[in-house]
Design a protein around this motif. Structure first.
Motif, mmCIF file in Angstrom:
data_model
loop_
_atom_site.group_PDB
_atom_site.id
_atom_site.type_symbol
_atom_site.label_atom_id
_atom_site.label_comp_id
_atom_site.label_asym_id
_atom_site.label_seq_id
_atom_site.Cartn_x
_atom_site.Cartn_y
_atom_site.Cartn_z
ATOM 1 N N ASP A 151 0.851 -1.186 0.000
ATOM 2 C CA ASP A 151 0.000 0.000 0.000
ATOM 3 C C ASP A 151 0.887 1.236 0.000
ATOM 4 O O ASP A 151 1.800 1.350 0.795
ATOM 5 C CB ASP A 151 -0.893 0.031 1.247
ATOM 6 C CG ASP A 151 -1.910 -1.081 1.220
ATOM 7 O OD1 ASP A 151 -2.426 -1.346 0.127
ATOM 8 O OD2 ASP A 151 -2.160 -1.670 2.283
ATOM 9 N N ARG A 154 -13.467 -1.959 2.341
ATOM 10 C CA ARG A 154 -13.452 -3.401 2.075
ATOM 11 C C ARG A 154 -13.930 -3.619 0.646
ATOM 12 O O ARG A 154 -15.059 -3.298 0.307
ATOM 13 C CB ARG A 154 -14.350 -4.128 3.073
ATOM 14 C CG ARG A 154 -14.346 -5.630 2.941
ATOM 15 C CD ARG A 154 -15.149 -6.261 4.068
ATOM 16 N NE ARG A 154 -14.466 -6.131 5.347
ATOM 17 C CZ ARG A 154 -15.046 -6.348 6.522
ATOM 18 N NH1 ARG A 154 -16.335 -6.666 6.585
ATOM 19 N NH2 ARG A 154 -14.360 -6.221 7.646
ATOM 20 N N PRO A 208 -5.796 2.364 2.799
ATOM 21 C CA PRO A 208 -4.983 1.163 2.887
ATOM 22 C C PRO A 208 -5.837 -0.030 3.330
ATOM 23 O O PRO A 208 -6.931 0.135 3.863
ATOM 24 C CB PRO A 208 -3.936 1.511 3.957
ATOM 25 C CG PRO A 208 -3.977 2.998 4.081
ATOM 26 C CD PRO A 208 -5.376 3.411 3.749
ATOM 27 N N ASP A 209 -5.349 -1.217 3.077
ATOM 28 C CA ASP A 209 -5.997 -2.442 3.565
ATOM 29 C C ASP A 209 -7.392 -2.639 2.994
ATOM 30 O O ASP A 209 -8.298 -3.117 3.679
ATOM 31 C CB ASP A 209 -6.060 -2.453 5.102
ATOM 32 C CG ASP A 209 -4.694 -2.270 5.747
ATOM 33 O OD1 ASP A 209 -3.727 -2.859 5.226
ATOM 34 O OD2 ASP A 209 -4.590 -1.523 6.734
ATOM 35 N N SER A 210 -7.586 -2.271 1.732
ATOM 36 C CA SER A 210 -8.887 -2.457 1.090
ATOM 37 C C SER A 210 -9.145 -3.915 0.729
ATOM 38 O O SER A 210 -10.274 -4.278 0.398
ATOM 39 C CB SER A 210 -8.978 -1.605 -0.175
ATOM 40 O OG SER A 210 -8.042 -2.068 -1.147
ATOM 41 N N GLY A 211 -8.103 -4.731 0.774
ATOM 42 C CA GLY A 211 -8.252 -6.119 0.363
ATOM 43 C C GLY A 211 -7.796 -6.370 -1.062
ATOM 44 O O GLY A 211 -7.878 -7.502 -1.553
ATOM 45 N N THR A 259 -2.760 3.855 -2.513
ATOM 46 C CA THR A 259 -3.744 4.615 -1.759
ATOM 47 C C THR A 259 -3.744 6.060 -2.250
ATOM 48 O O THR A 259 -2.756 6.772 -2.097
ATOM 49 C CB THR A 259 -3.413 4.586 -0.257
ATOM 50 O OG1 THR A 259 -3.389 3.230 0.191
ATOM 51 C CG2 THR A 259 -4.457 5.365 0.538
#
Length: 382
Positions: A4, A149, A169-172, A178
């Motif tokens: 990310d 998500r 960040p960490d959207s999958g 980002t």
């Protein structure tokens, strides 16, 4: 690109195009269904047009989505294709899915050929999956995920894409950059204080009273409608004005308090920039687009996440809540009494609202539209 990453902003240059011998750029955007999918696509279209006024931007949509109203209103052509809704549970619709996908992909390819597309940009939703499949092996694909998500369509698209971007960040989506959510200029350049008097006059609100904006998305939200209409008299007695968008299929009856600031109810807010400018505090759902807009304009918020889906609305709100720019109230906990006990004191505390406003602005990405436009043109070879 791995991991990310947060992009450093570079402003796009002056308009270029045919005068420099470039071929006419043709971009197809796929983000129909809800405003949360459509608005980022239109913000990208506007940003591309500012740099390449000759660019051809075509939006894909379905006959039942909000894009039928929003896209033509912004001046872009809309091509309709059959929707491909993904069933949440195994049922008879699941058996029909391959046929629906085949038909939609075939019609989408016809559109891509007709407009001479150079790149497909998808934002999730019903129209993105056929767009990704139609472009596979033919055209470069750019995927943007607005939610915290990622949905199924963008998970598929990310495997086929030249570039993958995300709001957080960490959207999958592995390897996503980002960049935030592309927003229209009327939001990113909004000066709430400068427009305040004009905005309150537009809606017929008290020019100086603390004002709360309430809305539940394009269709409204029954929880918000019930809680605020039930607290209408307490809000009036406290000297608080309200601008409440209840949804076009709903109605809200409130009893005005004599001599108190007006409680204004409207079915839908056509000019969100003016609604934001009129408000000191907003109480709303926490769709990705709403959170991004509220952050960009620096409006203190109370987010009431939609209790359905995969919990993405609560996740969308978390960065702003963590920064101190918003409060989070569960849908089941928002009652008239909660409005009286918590939201009225907040609306009457200008020092607290100022601190929240500063924290809210610190969590936004105001130039994501320009960043995404530059990436899309690079992928298209422009």
């Amino acid at each position: 690109m791995s991991g990310d990453q947060t992009v450093r902003i570079q402003h796009l240059g002056a308009p270029q195009g045919a005068a420099m011998g470039m071929r006419r750029l043709s971009v197809v955007v796929a983000g129909g269904g809800t405003a949360g999918h459509i608005e980022p696509a239109l913000a990208l279209a506007d940003a591309v047009r500012r740099v390449r006024p000759d660019a051809q931007i075509t939006a894909l949509g379905t006959e039942r989505g909000l894009e039928n109203r929003l896209v033509p209103a912004r001046g872009y052509p809309l091509e309709l294709i059959p929707p491909v809704p993904m069933p949440r549970k195994p049922n008879a619709d699941l058996l029909k899915l391959p046929l629906k996908v085949r038909e939609s992909v075939h019609q989408t390819r016809d559109v891509l050929d007709k407009v001479g597309a150079h790149v497909v940009v998808g934002f999730g939703g019903y129209v993105s999956l056929p767009a990704y499949l139609a472009a596979r092996g033919r055209l470069p694909i750019v995927v943007h995920e607005a939610n915290a998500r990622a949905g199924l369509a963008n998970k598929v698209g990310a495997k086929l894409a030249a570039r993958v971007l995300a709001a957080t960040p960490d959207s999958g989506l592995p390897g996503a950059q980002t960049i935030g959510i592309p927003l229209r200029e009327s939001i990113t350049r909004l000066d709430r204080w400068k427009l305040r008097m004009q905005a309150r006059q537009h809606f017929g609100l008290h020019p100086h009273a603390p004002t709360v904006l309430v809305f539940g998305g394009s269709q409204g939200a029954q929880t918000l409608n019930t809680a605020f209409s039930g607290a209408a008299q307490a809000l009036g007695r406290a000297g608080i004005g309200v601008l409440h968008a209840h949804g076009p299929k709903n109605s809200v009856a409130v009893q005005q308090v004599m001599g108190a600031p007006i409680y204004r109810t409207v079915p839908y807010l056509e000019q969100m920039d003016l609604a934001y400018a009129a408000a000191d505090l907003v109480v709303c759902r926490s769709g990705a687009m709403t959170v991004a807009e509220v952050s960009a304009v620096g409006l203190p918020a109370v987010f009431v996440p939609l209790p359905h889906g995969n919990g993405e609305q609560a996740l969308n709100a978390q960065p702003v809540v963590a920064n101190g720019g918003a409060r989070l109230i569960a849908d089941s906990e928002l009652t008239p009494q909660r409005v009286i006990d918590e939201i009225i004191p907040m609306a009457l505390d200008p020092q607290r609202l100022q601190m929240m406003s500063q924290a809210t602005m610190g969590s936004g990405h105001r130039e994501a539209d320009q960043v995404l436009a530059r990436i899309v043109m690079e992928v298209a070879g422009q």
